[in-house]
Design a protein around this motif. Structure first.
Motif, PDB file in Angstrom:
ATOM      1  N   ILE A  65       0.874  -1.212   0.003  1.00  0.00           N
ATOM      2  CA  ILE A  65      -0.198   0.052   0.070  1.00  0.00           C
ATOM      3  C   ILE A  65       1.080   1.174  -0.140  1.00  0.00           C
ATOM      4  O   ILE A  65       1.852   1.294   0.925  1.00  0.00           O
ATOM      5  N   GLY A  66       0.686   2.336  -1.180  1.00  0.00           N
ATOM      6  CA  GLY A  66       1.627   3.443  -1.218  1.00  0.00           C
ATOM      7  C   GLY A  66       2.967   2.893  -1.383  1.00  0.00           C
ATOM      8  O   GLY A  66       3.458   1.993  -1.321  1.00  0.00           O
ATOM      9  N   PRO A  67       3.636   3.916  -1.273  1.00  0.00           N
ATOM     10  CA  PRO A  67       5.110   3.732  -1.886  1.00  0.00           C
ATOM     11  C   PRO A  67       6.169   3.555  -0.805  1.00  0.00           C
ATOM     12  O   PRO A  67       7.571   3.547  -0.947  1.00  0.00           O
ATOM     13  N   PHE A  83     -11.260   6.798  -6.661  1.00  0.00           N
ATOM     14  CA  PHE A  83     -12.007   5.599  -6.335  1.00  0.00           C
ATOM     15  C   PHE A  83     -11.319   4.244  -6.012  1.00  0.00           C
ATOM     16  O   PHE A  83     -10.261   3.900  -6.749  1.00  0.00           O
ATOM     17  N   ARG A  84     -11.670   3.431  -4.844  1.00  0.00           N
ATOM     18  CA  ARG A  84     -10.614   2.403  -4.613  1.00  0.00           C
ATOM     19  C   ARG A  84     -11.826   1.157  -4.609  1.00  0.00           C
ATOM     20  O   ARG A  84     -12.692   1.329  -3.915  1.00  0.00           O
ATOM     21  N   LEU A  85     -11.375  -0.078  -5.308  1.00  0.00           N
ATOM     22  CA  LEU A  85     -12.042  -1.260  -4.772  1.00  0.00           C
ATOM     23  C   LEU A  85     -11.174  -2.295  -4.039  1.00  0.00           C
ATOM     24  O   LEU A  85      -9.987  -2.266  -4.371  1.00  0.00           O
ATOM     25  N   THR A 143      -5.963   7.939   8.492  1.00  0.00           N
ATOM     26  CA  THR A 143      -6.981   8.764   8.186  1.00  0.00           C
ATOM     27  C   THR A 143      -6.827   9.114   6.856  1.00  0.00           C
ATOM     28  O   THR A 143      -5.989   8.852   5.924  1.00  0.00           O
ATOM     29  N   ASP A 144      -8.171   9.433   6.137  1.00  0.00           N
ATOM     30  CA  ASP A 144      -8.461   9.642   4.716  1.00  0.00           C
ATOM     31  C   ASP A 144      -7.977  11.006   4.387  1.00  0.00           C
ATOM     32  O   ASP A 144      -8.185  12.015   4.976  1.00  0.00           O
ATOM     33  N   PRO A 145      -7.228  11.422   3.133  1.00  0.00           N
ATOM     34  CA  PRO A 145      -6.480  12.740   2.871  1.00  0.00           C
ATOM     35  C   PRO A 145      -7.492  13.756   2.461  1.00  0.00           C
ATOM     36  O   PRO A 145      -7.394  14.856   2.819  1.00  0.00           O
ATOM     37  N   GLN A 146      -8.801  13.233   2.078  1.00  0.00           N
ATOM     38  CA  GLN A 146      -9.465  14.143   1.050  1.00  0.00           C
ATOM     39  C   GLN A 146     -10.306  14.784   1.801  1.00  0.00           C
ATOM     40  O   GLN A 146     -10.249  14.997   3.155  1.00  0.00           O
ATOM     41  N   ILE A 147     -11.605  15.383   1.423  1.00  0.00           N
ATOM     42  CA  ILE A 147     -12.690  15.844   1.995  1.00  0.00           C
ATOM     43  C   ILE A 147     -13.762  15.142   2.861  1.00  0.00           C
ATOM     44  O   ILE A 147     -13.841  14.994   4.156  1.00  0.00           O
ATOM     45  N   TYR A 149     -15.052   5.627  -2.526  1.00  0.00           N
ATOM     46  CA  TYR A 149     -14.943   6.950  -3.213  1.00  0.00           C
ATOM     47  C   TYR A 149     -14.416   8.166  -2.382  1.00  0.00           C
ATOM     48  O   TYR A 149     -15.046   8.217  -1.240  1.00  0.00           O
ATOM     49  N   PHE A 150     -13.340   8.533  -2.807  1.00  0.00           N
ATOM     50  CA  PHE A 150     -12.611   9.815  -1.954  1.00  0.00           C
ATOM     51  C   PHE A 150     -12.780  11.161  -2.559  1.00  0.00           C
ATOM     52  O   PHE A 150     -12.344  11.041  -3.662  1.00  0.00           O
ATOM     53  N   GLY A 151     -13.775  11.723  -2.027  1.00  0.00           N
ATOM     54  CA  GLY A 151     -14.024  13.153  -2.664  1.00  0.00           C
ATOM     55  C   GLY A 151     -12.905  14.249  -2.418  1.00  0.00           C
ATOM     56  O   GLY A 151     -12.701  14.506  -1.304  1.00  0.00           O
ATOM     57  N   ALA A 164       2.224  13.893   1.638  1.00  0.00           N
ATOM     58  CA  ALA A 164       1.808  12.591   2.206  1.00  0.00           C
ATOM     59  C   ALA A 164       2.265  11.322   1.401  1.00  0.00           C
ATOM     60  O   ALA A 164       2.386  10.298   2.173  1.00  0.00           O
ATOM     61  N   TYR A 165       2.650  11.237   0.229  1.00  0.00           N
ATOM     62  CA  TYR A 165       3.455  10.594  -0.376  1.00  0.00           C
ATOM     63  C   TYR A 165       4.862  10.075  -0.015  1.00  0.00           C
ATOM     64  O   TYR A 165       5.410   8.875  -0.079  1.00  0.00           O
ATOM     65  N   ASN A 166       5.478  10.998   0.950  1.00  0.00           N
ATOM     66  CA  ASN A 166       6.608  10.687   1.669  1.00  0.00           C
ATOM     67  C   ASN A 166       6.376  10.184   2.875  1.00  0.00           C
ATOM     68  O   ASN A 166       7.494   9.891   3.611  1.00  0.00           O
ATOM     69  N   ASN A 203       0.486  11.109  10.734  1.00  0.00           N
ATOM     70  CA  ASN A 203      -0.328  12.264  10.998  1.00  0.00           C
ATOM     71  C   ASN A 203       0.137  13.280   9.852  1.00  0.00           C
ATOM     72  O   ASN A 203       1.238  13.528  10.141  1.00  0.00           O
ATOM     73  N   ARG A 204      -0.454  13.167   8.583  1.00  0.00           N
ATOM     74  CA  ARG A 204      -0.340  13.985   7.405  1.00  0.00           C
ATOM     75  C   ARG A 204      -0.453  15.507   7.585  1.00  0.00           C
ATOM     76  O   ARG A 204      -0.003  16.287   6.880  1.00  0.00           O
ATOM     77  N   LEU A 205      -1.053  15.933   8.835  1.00  0.00           N
ATOM     78  CA  LEU A 205      -1.379  17.298   8.946  1.00  0.00           C
ATOM     79  C   LEU A 205      -0.343  17.996   9.814  1.00  0.00           C
ATOM     80  O   LEU A 205      -0.346  19.098   9.914  1.00  0.00           O
TER      81      LEU A 205
HETATM   82  C1  GA4 Z   1      -5.340   6.429   2.343  1.00  0.00           C
HETATM   83  C2  GA4 Z   1      -6.650   6.654   1.482  1.00  0.00           C
HETATM   84  C3  GA4 Z   1      -6.859   6.151   0.026  1.00  0.00           C
HETATM   85  O1  GA4 Z   1      -6.981   4.806  -0.064  1.00  0.00           O
HETATM   86  C4  GA4 Z   1      -5.630   6.633  -0.673  1.00  0.00           C
HETATM   87  C5  GA4 Z   1      -4.428   5.923  -0.057  1.00  0.00           C
HETATM   88  C6  GA4 Z   1      -3.004   6.229  -0.943  1.00  0.00           C
HETATM   89  C7  GA4 Z   1      -2.620   4.930  -1.604  1.00  0.00           C
HETATM   90  O2  GA4 Z   1      -3.148   3.963  -1.492  1.00  0.00           O
HETATM   91  O3  GA4 Z   1      -2.019   5.339  -2.691  1.00  0.00           O
HETATM   92  C8  GA4 Z   1      -2.103   6.453   0.455  1.00  0.00           C
HETATM   93  C9  GA4 Z   1      -2.973   6.624   1.626  1.00  0.00           C
HETATM   94  C10 GA4 Z   1      -4.204   6.851   1.195  1.00  0.00           C
HETATM   95  C11 GA4 Z   1      -2.167   7.853   2.468  1.00  0.00           C
HETATM   96  C12 GA4 Z   1      -0.847   8.097   2.507  1.00  0.00           C
HETATM   97  C13 GA4 Z   1      -0.156   7.576   1.378  1.00  0.00           C
HETATM   98  C14 GA4 Z   1      -1.261   7.624   0.018  1.00  0.00           C
HETATM   99  C15 GA4 Z   1      -0.982   5.457   0.517  1.00  0.00           C
HETATM  100  C16 GA4 Z   1       0.084   6.049   1.228  1.00  0.00           C
HETATM  101  C17 GA4 Z   1       1.083   5.529   2.031  1.00  0.00           C
HETATM  102  C18 GA4 Z   1      -5.880   6.266  -2.195  1.00  0.00           C
HETATM  103  C19 GA4 Z   1      -5.379   7.883  -0.446  1.00  0.00           C
HETATM  104  O4  GA4 Z   1      -5.744   8.984  -0.984  1.00  0.00           O
HETATM  105  O5  GA4 Z   1      -4.494   8.147   0.458  1.00  0.00           O
END
Ligand code: GA4
Length: 329
Positions: free
Chosen positions: A97-99, A180-182, A206-210, A277-279, A313-315, A321-323
């Protein structure tokens, strides 16, 4: 970027001290057709950072159609799923999950939730009938986005925020960076041997979006962290959607709403499929506490663009805690 060799079962995180699942307190359930839903949404966002909605207006057909396509995709041989590709606008991922080295007992498809951009990719993944998949996908995304906007407008009403599209306009913008994620959490029979242990399907974050809108099949696994730090299980519920406050909404409300920390545990016997769905706002959008919601209080966050947030966030790791990087000192 951390390069991982294929994880073994021992490398996944286990949780031993979960609260007894019968001890959960209820996540608020809000009937969107009721006149007091605006205040109840605000209260739920203040107290929990999440809630469930019924009378959401999304047809069961639209949900079932997409869910059955997802189940079909995940039952394909790995080599075919991997053809979906590793990056935007559509990515198939398995365990990683993520990089930055996060892993979970999960496979997934990530899409940009843009109704026009995916035709080529659908063609490569859903081989035999890409057009049919595209129409099922578009149906669902349009309906879920409409519901998310309705919720955001009720939220603005409850906050006495003008104009009432202050949040929803960001999802409606043509450039909106929504995702959008499945997710598919396969059963993990090895868990039965590890008495009482639970394995992480998707680690806490936590989810990053709104706003996020989650729908899952009838399998448990989702847990949320309460304000006191205790984790509770959210029982599966076929009639409702589960709504999360994201980090961006936390900032825009100057911390009045807080994004909810959540995670998913793998099940030893049943598959869990979820559709989320992440808005999100456009990449160039400036995110900052809205002046009418600050009202003389201390401003808690610096202004940043959604692009800045994503870059940072991607680092980071999933659980970080991304905030923190955007706190006003
Ligand atoms: C968490 C919420 C969503 O699934 C996502 C994730 C994203 C990813 O899987 O690429 C992130 C994660 C999420 C937050 C921090 C970064 C980005 C993986 C990761 C380690 C799609 C999103 O928007 O942020």
């Amino acid at each position: 970027m951390v390069v991982l060799s294929k994880p073994t079962i021992e490398q996944y995180s286990y949780i031993r001290n979960c609260l007894n699942p019968t001890l959960y307190s209820e996540v608020p359930l809000i009937d969107l057709s009721k006149p007091d839903s605006d205040h109840l949404i605000v209260k739920a966002c203040e107290d929990f950072g999440c809630f469930k909605v019924i009378n959401h207006g999304i047809s069961m057909d639209s949900i079932a159609n997409l869910e059955s396509k997802a189940v079909r995709f995940f039952s394909l041989p790995l080599s075919q799923k991997e053809k979906a590709g590793p990056s935007s606008p559509l990515a198939y991922g398995n365990k990683s999950i993520g990089p930055n080295g996060d892993i979970g007992w999960v496979e997934y498809l990530l899409f940009t939730a843009n109704l026009n951009s995916c035709s080529q990719t659908f063609l490569s993944v859903f081989g035999e009938n890409p057009e049919q998949f595209r129409s099922v996908f578009n149906d669902y995304i349009s309906a879920v986005r409409k519901m998310a906007c309705k919720i955001l407008e009720l939220m603005a009403d409850g906050l006495k925020l003008q104009p009432r599209n202050s949040f929803s306009r960001l999802l409606m913008d043509e450039q909106s960076d929504s995702v959008f994620r499945l997710n598919h959490y396969p059963p993990c029979p090895e868990l039965q041997a590890l008495k009482g242990a639970n394995m992480i399907g998707f680690g806490e974050h936590t989810d990053p979006q709104i706003i996020s809108v989650l729908r899952s099949n009838n399998t448990s696994g989702l847990q949320i962290s309460l304000r006191d730090g205790n984790w509770i299980s959210v029982p599966p519920d076929q009639n409702s959607f589960f709504i999360n406050v994201g980090d961006s909404l936390q900032v825009m409300t100057n911390g009045r709403f807080q994004s909810v920390r959540h995670r998913v545990l793998a099940n030893s016997l049943k598959s869990r499929v979820s559709m989320i769905y992440f808005g999100g706002p456009p990449l160039s959008e400036k995110i900052a506490p809205l002046p009418s919601l600050v009202k003389g209080e201390k401003i808690l966050y610096k202004e940043f663009t959604w692009f800045d947030y994503k870059k940072s966030a991607y680092n980071l790791r999933l659980a970080d805690n991304r905030l923190e990087n955007f706190r006003e000192l």
